[in-house]
Design an enzyme around this catalytic site. Sequence first.
Site, PDB file in Angstrom:
ATOM      1  N   HIS A 107      33.158  35.156  35.413  1.00  0.00           N
ATOM      2  CA  HIS A 107      32.207  35.931  34.621  1.00  0.00           C
ATOM      3  C   HIS A 107      31.807  35.256  33.311  1.00  0.00           C
ATOM      4  O   HIS A 107      32.659  34.876  32.519  1.00  0.00           O
ATOM      5  CB  HIS A 107      32.746  37.326  34.328  1.00  0.00           C
ATOM      6  CG  HIS A 107      33.326  37.986  35.529  1.00  0.00           C
ATOM      7  ND1 HIS A 107      32.559  38.433  36.566  1.00  0.00           N
ATOM      8  CD2 HIS A 107      34.608  38.222  35.861  1.00  0.00           C
ATOM      9  CE1 HIS A 107      33.352  38.942  37.496  1.00  0.00           C
ATOM     10  NE2 HIS A 107      34.584  38.820  37.100  1.00  0.00           N
ATOM     11  N   GLU A 144      36.943  40.920  30.433  1.00  0.00           N
ATOM     12  CA  GLU A 144      37.488  39.933  31.364  1.00  0.00           C
ATOM     13  C   GLU A 144      36.900  38.553  31.091  1.00  0.00           C
ATOM     14  O   GLU A 144      37.599  37.539  31.182  1.00  0.00           O
ATOM     15  CB  GLU A 144      37.175  40.360  32.797  1.00  0.00           C
ATOM     16  CG  GLU A 144      37.701  39.418  33.846  1.00  0.00           C
ATOM     17  CD  GLU A 144      37.304  39.818  35.246  1.00  0.00           C
ATOM     18  OE1 GLU A 144      37.672  39.090  36.190  1.00  0.00           O
ATOM     19  OE2 GLU A 144      36.620  40.848  35.412  1.00  0.00           O
ATOM     20  N   HIS A 199      40.682  35.222  36.923  1.00  0.00           N
ATOM     21  CA  HIS A 199      40.162  36.576  36.796  1.00  0.00           C
ATOM     22  C   HIS A 199      41.239  37.528  36.280  1.00  0.00           C
ATOM     23  O   HIS A 199      42.408  37.154  36.137  1.00  0.00           O
ATOM     24  CB  HIS A 199      39.674  37.078  38.151  1.00  0.00           C
ATOM     25  CG  HIS A 199      38.485  36.348  38.675  1.00  0.00           C
ATOM     26  ND1 HIS A 199      37.196  36.704  38.365  1.00  0.00           N
ATOM     27  CD2 HIS A 199      38.382  35.268  39.494  1.00  0.00           C
ATOM     28  CE1 HIS A 199      36.348  35.882  38.958  1.00  0.00           C
ATOM     29  NE2 HIS A 199      37.042  35.000  39.654  1.00  0.00           N
ATOM     30  N   GLU A 281      44.172  36.724  40.079  1.00  0.00           N
ATOM     31  CA  GLU A 281      43.982  37.926  39.276  1.00  0.00           C
ATOM     32  C   GLU A 281      45.250  38.034  38.429  1.00  0.00           C
ATOM     33  O   GLU A 281      46.321  38.362  38.926  1.00  0.00           O
ATOM     34  CB  GLU A 281      43.825  39.155  40.169  1.00  0.00           C
ATOM     35  CG  GLU A 281      42.581  39.170  41.023  1.00  0.00           C
ATOM     36  CD  GLU A 281      41.336  39.608  40.254  1.00  0.00           C
ATOM     37  OE1 GLU A 281      41.439  39.792  39.033  1.00  0.00           O
ATOM     38  OE2 GLU A 281      40.278  39.760  40.886  1.00  0.00           O
TER      39      GLU A 281
END
Length: 317
Positions: A107, A144, A199, A281
């Site tokens: 992102h 994030e 992430h 993650e």
Amino acid sequence: MSYVGPDFDPHQPRRSRRRPLTVAVAALVPGALLGWLVYETVGGSGGGSEEAVGTPTSSSSAPASPTTSSTSAPDDEKPSSNPTPTTSAPAVSGPLKGKVVVIDPGHNPNNFQHTADINRKVNIGTGSKECDTTGTSTNSGYTEAKFTLDVAHRLRTVLEKQGATVKLTQDGDRTFGPCIDERASIGNKADADAVVSIHADGAGAGQRGFHVILPGKVKAGSADTGPIVASSAELGERIAGNFVRVTGSAPSNYVGDGTGLVTRKDLGGLNLSTVPKVFIECGNMRDSNDAAQLTSGAWRQKAAQGISEGIVSFLRG
């Protein structure tokens, strides 16, 4: 956070340089998890999680702007106006001299200003997905995108000290993206020895822990993961084992059955890769305990160290 993938043409078959997983490697994750259990018994604290529980196909949380927290939404990769990834200068020496590592910070911090662009669909071989998403955030608004860039910078520093040449798919310097297909393309064109997409998840409160996402075997359209499934699994297992050991974090309590490993076929960033690649993650931003870790600079340094040690172990065999 979530992951989606774009489409692009796979290049020539990667040279075989990774031998089959050995018993020692296969035992790495269980051994590390045992260490975590001992750590918990003597008073250690658990760690983060990643994908939304009960929604294994949606490993991310809802898009969030820098000033607004969000719920879970998909994330992977996005398009951008700047096609040139950030690259470190070639190292003079070190155990990883000659190795190329691509770090993919999930992102772009600017994505929330370009919703039409990131919502554009891209081909991931098995279908199509959004170019990218905004990612998720903690309940207090720590995004994030900020987290992934911070960990990426720390990881780059550690790997460069080992002699690796490191490339970032984005460094917050693009108007948005890159899209998931371009993110995969950057690793492929670099002929990277390893690619890690960073992430943090946006699952519900109480869902904690980290997990590493491995590519499943996919052959459809421009996607063909067959040549990288085994090597990516080895990379993921080594990262998971070292992440547990260095951070003291627990494997996800909502996906992966306690292994910290999840295999998926719906992420463009994995489907379109032709080099060893995994997603991690690092924790669940929506859980207060995990959020306390994810917002800690000291813990983020441990996260970067744990990921780097997994990469080094993989590259040195």
